[in-house]
Design an enzyme around this catalytic site. Structure first.
Site, PDB file in Angstrom:
ATOM      1  N   VAL A  62      26.130 -23.334  13.695  1.00  0.00           N
ATOM      2  CA  VAL A  62      24.916 -24.608  12.806  1.00  0.00           C
ATOM      3  C   VAL A  62      25.250 -24.526  11.535  1.00  0.00           C
ATOM      4  N   ASN A  88      16.439 -21.181  16.178  1.00  0.00           N
ATOM      5  CA  ASN A  88      15.585 -19.942  16.179  1.00  0.00           C
ATOM      6  C   ASN A  88      17.067 -19.269  15.430  1.00  0.00           C
ATOM      7  N   SER A 140       8.741 -15.674   9.477  1.00  0.00           N
ATOM      8  CA  SER A 140       9.070 -13.763   9.903  1.00  0.00           C
ATOM      9  C   SER A 140       8.090 -13.795   8.771  1.00  0.00           C
ATOM     10  N   TYR A 153      17.075 -12.337   3.335  1.00  0.00           N
ATOM     11  CA  TYR A 153      16.512 -13.622   4.464  1.00  0.00           C
ATOM     12  C   TYR A 153      15.058 -13.677   4.427  1.00  0.00           C
ATOM     13  N   ALA A 154      14.274 -13.464   2.864  1.00  0.00           N
ATOM     14  CA  ALA A 154      13.384 -13.463   3.221  1.00  0.00           C
ATOM     15  C   ALA A 154      13.471 -14.733   2.375  1.00  0.00           C
ATOM     16  N   ALA A 155      14.022 -14.911   1.544  1.00  0.00           N
ATOM     17  CA  ALA A 155      13.788 -16.595   0.562  1.00  0.00           C
ATOM     18  C   ALA A 155      14.345 -17.288   1.985  1.00  0.00           C
ATOM     19  N   LYS A 157      13.135 -17.548   4.824  1.00  0.00           N
ATOM     20  CA  LYS A 157      12.182 -17.320   5.801  1.00  0.00           C
ATOM     21  C   LYS A 157      10.962 -18.198   5.015  1.00  0.00           C
ATOM     22  N   ILE A 186      10.263  -8.215  15.634  1.00  0.00           N
ATOM     23  CA  ILE A 186      10.130  -7.884  17.273  1.00  0.00           C
ATOM     24  C   ILE A 186      11.323  -6.996  18.257  1.00  0.00           C
TER      25      ILE A 186
HETATM   26  N1  CAA Z   1      10.043  -0.955   4.158  1.00  0.00           N
HETATM   27  C1  CAA Z   1       9.305   0.469   3.068  1.00  0.00           C
HETATM   28  N2  CAA Z   1      10.868   1.028   3.127  1.00  0.00           N
HETATM   29  C2  CAA Z   1      11.379   0.761   3.595  1.00  0.00           C
HETATM   30  C3  CAA Z   1      12.376   0.139   4.097  1.00  0.00           C
HETATM   31  C4  CAA Z   1      11.399  -1.091   4.249  1.00  0.00           C
HETATM   32  N3  CAA Z   1      11.643  -1.690   5.090  1.00  0.00           N
HETATM   33  N4  CAA Z   1      13.259  -0.395   3.863  1.00  0.00           N
HETATM   34  C5  CAA Z   1      13.742   0.757   3.083  1.00  0.00           C
HETATM   35  N5  CAA Z   1      12.865   2.097   2.430  1.00  0.00           N
HETATM   36  C6  CAA Z   1      13.109   2.747   2.153  1.00  0.00           C
HETATM   37  C7  CAA Z   1      13.379   4.086   2.929  1.00  0.00           C
HETATM   38  O1  CAA Z   1      12.962   4.242   3.449  1.00  0.00           O
HETATM   39  C8  CAA Z   1      13.978   4.680   1.542  1.00  0.00           C
HETATM   40  O2  CAA Z   1      12.709   4.954   1.301  1.00  0.00           O
HETATM   41  P1  CAA Z   1      12.799   7.507   0.486  1.00  0.00           P
HETATM   42  O3  CAA Z   1      13.251   6.569  -0.630  1.00  0.00           O
HETATM   43  O4  CAA Z   1      11.829   7.298  -0.012  1.00  0.00           O
HETATM   44  O5  CAA Z   1      13.438   7.543   1.754  1.00  0.00           O
HETATM   45  C9  CAA Z   1      14.025   3.234   0.186  1.00  0.00           C
HETATM   46  O6  CAA Z   1      13.384   2.757   1.316  1.00  0.00           O
HETATM   47  C10 CAA Z   1      15.276   3.158   0.395  1.00  0.00           C
HETATM   48  O7  CAA Z   1      15.850   3.209   1.576  1.00  0.00           O
HETATM   49  P2  CAA Z   1      17.766   3.394   2.262  1.00  0.00           P
HETATM   50  O8  CAA Z   1      17.608   5.449   1.700  1.00  0.00           O
HETATM   51  O9  CAA Z   1      18.372   3.366   3.662  1.00  0.00           O
HETATM   52  O10 CAA Z   1      18.414   3.309   0.791  1.00  0.00           O
HETATM   53  P3  CAA Z   1      19.813   1.962   1.414  1.00  0.00           P
HETATM   54  O11 CAA Z   1      20.209   1.522   0.089  1.00  0.00           O
HETATM   55  O12 CAA Z   1      20.306   3.060   1.778  1.00  0.00           O
HETATM   56  O13 CAA Z   1      19.184   1.036   2.499  1.00  0.00           O
HETATM   57  C11 CAA Z   1      18.832  -0.747   3.569  1.00  0.00           C
HETATM   58  C12 CAA Z   1      18.515   0.053   2.331  1.00  0.00           C
HETATM   59  C13 CAA Z   1      19.647  -1.346   3.831  1.00  0.00           C
HETATM   60  C14 CAA Z   1      17.405  -1.980   3.168  1.00  0.00           C
HETATM   61  C15 CAA Z   1      17.978  -0.055   4.400  1.00  0.00           C
HETATM   62  O14 CAA Z   1      16.368   0.604   4.223  1.00  0.00           O
HETATM   63  C16 CAA Z   1      17.133  -0.453   5.494  1.00  0.00           C
HETATM   64  O15 CAA Z   1      17.681  -1.368   6.538  1.00  0.00           O
HETATM   65  N6  CAA Z   1      16.419  -1.061   5.699  1.00  0.00           N
HETATM   66  C17 CAA Z   1      15.502  -2.061   6.926  1.00  0.00           C
HETATM   67  C18 CAA Z   1      15.442  -3.612   6.143  1.00  0.00           C
HETATM   68  C19 CAA Z   1      13.642  -4.285   7.336  1.00  0.00           C
HETATM   69  O16 CAA Z   1      13.494  -3.926   7.249  1.00  0.00           O
HETATM   70  N7  CAA Z   1      14.980  -4.984   7.909  1.00  0.00           N
HETATM   71  C20 CAA Z   1      14.263  -5.745   8.921  1.00  0.00           C
HETATM   72  C21 CAA Z   1      15.027  -6.419  10.031  1.00  0.00           C
HETATM   73  S1  CAA Z   1      14.434  -7.187  11.147  1.00  0.00           S
HETATM   74  C22 CAA Z   1      14.105  -8.892  10.567  1.00  0.00           C
HETATM   75  O17 CAA Z   1      14.767  -8.529   9.784  1.00  0.00           O
HETATM   76  C23 CAA Z   1      13.488  -9.702  11.425  1.00  0.00           C
HETATM   77  C24 CAA Z   1      11.992  -9.357  10.706  1.00  0.00           C
HETATM   78  O18 CAA Z   1      11.594 -11.165  10.421  1.00  0.00           O
HETATM   79  C25 CAA Z   1      10.618  -8.837  11.368  1.00  0.00           C
HETATM   80  P1  NAI Z   2      19.229 -12.022  17.858  1.00  0.00           P
HETATM   81  O1  NAI Z   2      20.154 -11.479  16.649  1.00  0.00           O
HETATM   82  O2  NAI Z   2      19.297 -10.992  18.297  1.00  0.00           O
HETATM   83  O3  NAI Z   2      19.783 -13.377  17.769  1.00  0.00           O
HETATM   84  C1  NAI Z   2      20.256 -14.321  17.356  1.00  0.00           C
HETATM   85  C2  NAI Z   2      21.126 -15.433  17.318  1.00  0.00           C
HETATM   86  O4  NAI Z   2      21.332 -16.049  16.658  1.00  0.00           O
HETATM   87  C3  NAI Z   2      22.465 -13.903  18.747  1.00  0.00           C
HETATM   88  O5  NAI Z   2      22.819 -14.618  19.739  1.00  0.00           O
HETATM   89  C4  NAI Z   2      23.812 -15.480  17.508  1.00  0.00           C
HETATM   90  O6  NAI Z   2      24.623 -14.914  18.054  1.00  0.00           O
HETATM   91  C5  NAI Z   2      22.609 -16.721  16.879  1.00  0.00           C
HETATM   92  N1  NAI Z   2      23.538 -16.717  15.961  1.00  0.00           N
HETATM   93  C6  NAI Z   2      23.700 -16.394  15.052  1.00  0.00           C
HETATM   94  N2  NAI Z   2      24.424 -17.145  13.952  1.00  0.00           N
HETATM   95  C7  NAI Z   2      24.777 -18.590  14.186  1.00  0.00           C
HETATM   96  C8  NAI Z   2      25.591 -19.279  14.063  1.00  0.00           C
HETATM   97  N3  NAI Z   2      25.980 -19.673  13.099  1.00  0.00           N
HETATM   98  N4  NAI Z   2      25.539 -20.569  14.857  1.00  0.00           N
HETATM   99  C9  NAI Z   2      24.442 -20.278  16.231  1.00  0.00           C
HETATM  100  N5  NAI Z   2      23.981 -19.286  16.635  1.00  0.00           N
HETATM  101  C10 NAI Z   2      23.751 -17.981  15.202  1.00  0.00           C
HETATM  102  O7  NAI Z   2      17.953 -11.801  16.719  1.00  0.00           O
HETATM  103  P2  NAI Z   2      16.485 -12.434  17.117  1.00  0.00           P
HETATM  104  O8  NAI Z   2      15.384 -11.350  16.376  1.00  0.00           O
HETATM  105  O9  NAI Z   2      16.513 -12.878  18.678  1.00  0.00           O
HETATM  106  O10 NAI Z   2      16.087 -13.395  16.596  1.00  0.00           O
HETATM  107  C11 NAI Z   2      15.662 -15.353  16.550  1.00  0.00           C
HETATM  108  C12 NAI Z   2      15.158 -15.578  15.248  1.00  0.00           C
HETATM  109  O11 NAI Z   2      13.856 -14.593  15.126  1.00  0.00           O
HETATM  110  C13 NAI Z   2      16.238 -15.437  13.717  1.00  0.00           C
HETATM  111  O12 NAI Z   2      15.443 -16.671  12.985  1.00  0.00           O
HETATM  112  C14 NAI Z   2      14.415 -14.153  13.507  1.00  0.00           C
HETATM  113  O13 NAI Z   2      14.655 -14.258  11.931  1.00  0.00           O
HETATM  114  C15 NAI Z   2      13.444 -14.509  13.721  1.00  0.00           C
HETATM  115  N6  NAI Z   2      12.777 -14.231  13.642  1.00  0.00           N
HETATM  116  C16 NAI Z   2      12.794 -12.279  14.471  1.00  0.00           C
HETATM  117  C17 NAI Z   2      11.918 -11.763  14.451  1.00  0.00           C
HETATM  118  C18 NAI Z   2      12.525  -9.707  14.499  1.00  0.00           C
HETATM  119  O14 NAI Z   2      11.854  -8.688  14.309  1.00  0.00           O
HETATM  120  N7  NAI Z   2      14.130  -9.879  15.890  1.00  0.00           N
HETATM  121  C19 NAI Z   2      11.006 -11.020  13.550  1.00  0.00           C
HETATM  122  C20 NAI Z   2      10.633 -12.382  12.936  1.00  0.00           C
HETATM  123  C21 NAI Z   2      11.889 -13.540  12.623  1.00  0.00           C
END
Ligand code: CAA
Ligand code: NAI
Length: 246
Positions: A62, A88, A140, A153-155, A157, A186
C-alpha cells in the site's frame, strides 16, 4: 446486512487478523472479496471461497502507488467495479519518544497514513463514475487518546480520522460514504507484540469489558458501515472497544 450481496470489496491487509476476519464476514454476506496484502493471502482466499463466495487474491504494497493501482485494476478486470474499499493494512513500530527513530516514524506513516491515501485515491475515480461507493478506514483507541510508545502510530490513527471526515465533506454529494472504525485492543499478531506484563497490568485492567476484542467484532462493524443499513452514516468514527475509552 442489507445490500452487501454481490458487492465488490477490496480489503487491504486481509491475509491476517482483522482484515482476514473482515474478508470472511463479507464472504458470508455474499460479497465478492479481493484479499489484498503484502503477505501471502492465498490461505485467506481459500477460506473465502470455502464460504461459497467469489474472490481474488492480490499482492499489494500500500505504500507504493503503482502497486496500489495494479490492485484496483485487477479488481476491476475481475469483477467490473469496486463498491467498497476497506483500508485495513497497518503496522506498529513502537518505542518511547526518547528512543523513536526517524525510520520507525517514516515506516509507520508510509503504511498507515500514506497507504490509506494511495488506496483511496485509486478507487475514488471509479466510485465517482458509479455515483456510489463506500470507503472505510481503521483508526484506533490509540488515535483518539494516544498511548505510551506509539507517537508514530497515534499520529497515523488520528490522521485517518481527519482524512475520512474530509472525504465525506467532499464527496457525500456524489453518493459516496466514508467512515472509520476505531477498535480497542483486539487479539491479533499486532497485540501479541506488547510485552506480556504491560498488556496484563497496564492495558487490560483499563478495559471495562475485561478482555481483548475479537477480530470478528471489528469485522461486524465494517460490514454494518458498508451496508445499506448505514446509508445515512457518513464521516463518522465508530468505537468498538469494550468501553476502554470511558
Ligand atoms: N501503557 C501503559 N504503560 C506502559 C505501556 C502502555 N501501553 N507501555 C509501556 N508502559 C510502561 C511499562 O509498564 C514500564 O513501566 P514501569 O517503568 O512502571 O515498569 C514503562 O512504561 C517503560 O516500559 P518498558 O520498560 O517496556 O520500556 P522499553 O523502552 O523497553 O519499551 C515499549 C517501550 C516499546 C513502548 C514497550 O513498553 C511496549 O511495547 N509497550 C506497549 C506499547 C503498546 O501499548 N502498543 C500497542 C500495540 S497494539 C496496537 O497498536 C493496536 C491498537 O491500535 C490498540
Ligand atoms: P495484523 O498484523 O494481524 O495484520 C495486518 C496486515 O497488514 C498483515 O497481514 C500485513 O501483512 C498487512 N500489511 C502490512 N503492511 C502492508 C503493506 N505495506 N501493504 C499491504 N499490506 C500490509 O494486524 P491487525 O491487528 O489485524 O490490524 C489491522 C488493522 O487494524 C491495522 O490498521 C491496525 O492498526 C488496526 N487496529 C488494530 C488493533 C488491534 O488491537 N489489533 C486495534 C486498533 C486498530
Amino acid at each position: 446486512m442489507k445490500g452487501l450481496q454481490n458487492k465488490v470489496v477490496i480489503i487491504t491487509g486481509a491475509a491476517n487478523g482483522i482484515g482476514k476476519a473482515t474478508a470472511l464476514r463479507f464472504a458470508e454476506e455474499g460479497a465478492k472479496v479481493v484479499v489484498a496484502d503484502f503477505a501471502d493471502g492465498s490461505a485467506a482466499l481459500a477460506e473465502v471461497k470455502a464460504k461459497g463466495a467469489e474472490g481474488l487474491c492480490v499482492q499489494v504494497d500500500v505504500t507504493d502507488p503503482a502497486s496500489v493501482k495494479a490492485m484496483v485494476d485487477k479488481a476491476v478486470a475481475a469483477f467490473g467495479r469496486v463498491d467498497v474499499l476497506i483500508n485495513n493494512a497497518g503496522i506498529t513500530k513502537d518505542a518511547m519518544m526518547k528512543k523513536m527513530t526517524a525510520e520507525a516514524w517514516n515506516d509507520v506513516i508510509a503504511v498507515n497514513l500514506t497507504g490509506v491515501f494511495h488506496c483511496t485515491a485509486a478507487v475514488v475515480p471509479h466510485m465517482l463514475e458509479q455515483k456510489s461507493g463506500v470507503v472505510l478506514t481503521s483508526s484506533s483507541v490509540v488515535g483518539i487518546y494516544g498511548n505510551l510508545g506509539q507517537t508514530n502510530y497515534a499520529a497515523t490513527k488520528w490522521g485517518v480520522i481527519g482524512m475520512t471526515k474530509s472525504w465525506a465533506k467532499e464527496m457525500a454529494k456524489n453518493g459516496l460514504r466514508f467512515n472509520c472504525v476505531a477498535p480497542g485492543f483486539i487479539g491479533t499478531e499486532m497485540v501479541k507484540k506488547i510485552p506480556e506484563q504491560v498488556l496484563k497490568e497496564k492495558i487490560l485492567v483499563k478495559v471495562p469489558a475485561g478482555r481483548l476484542g475479537e477480530p470478528e467484532e471489528i469485522a461486524a462493524a465494517f460490514a454494518f458501515l458498508a451496508s445499506d443499513d448505514a446509508r445515512f452514516i457518513n464521516g463518522t468514527v465508530l468505537s468498538v472497544d469494550g468501553a476502554c475509552t470511558l
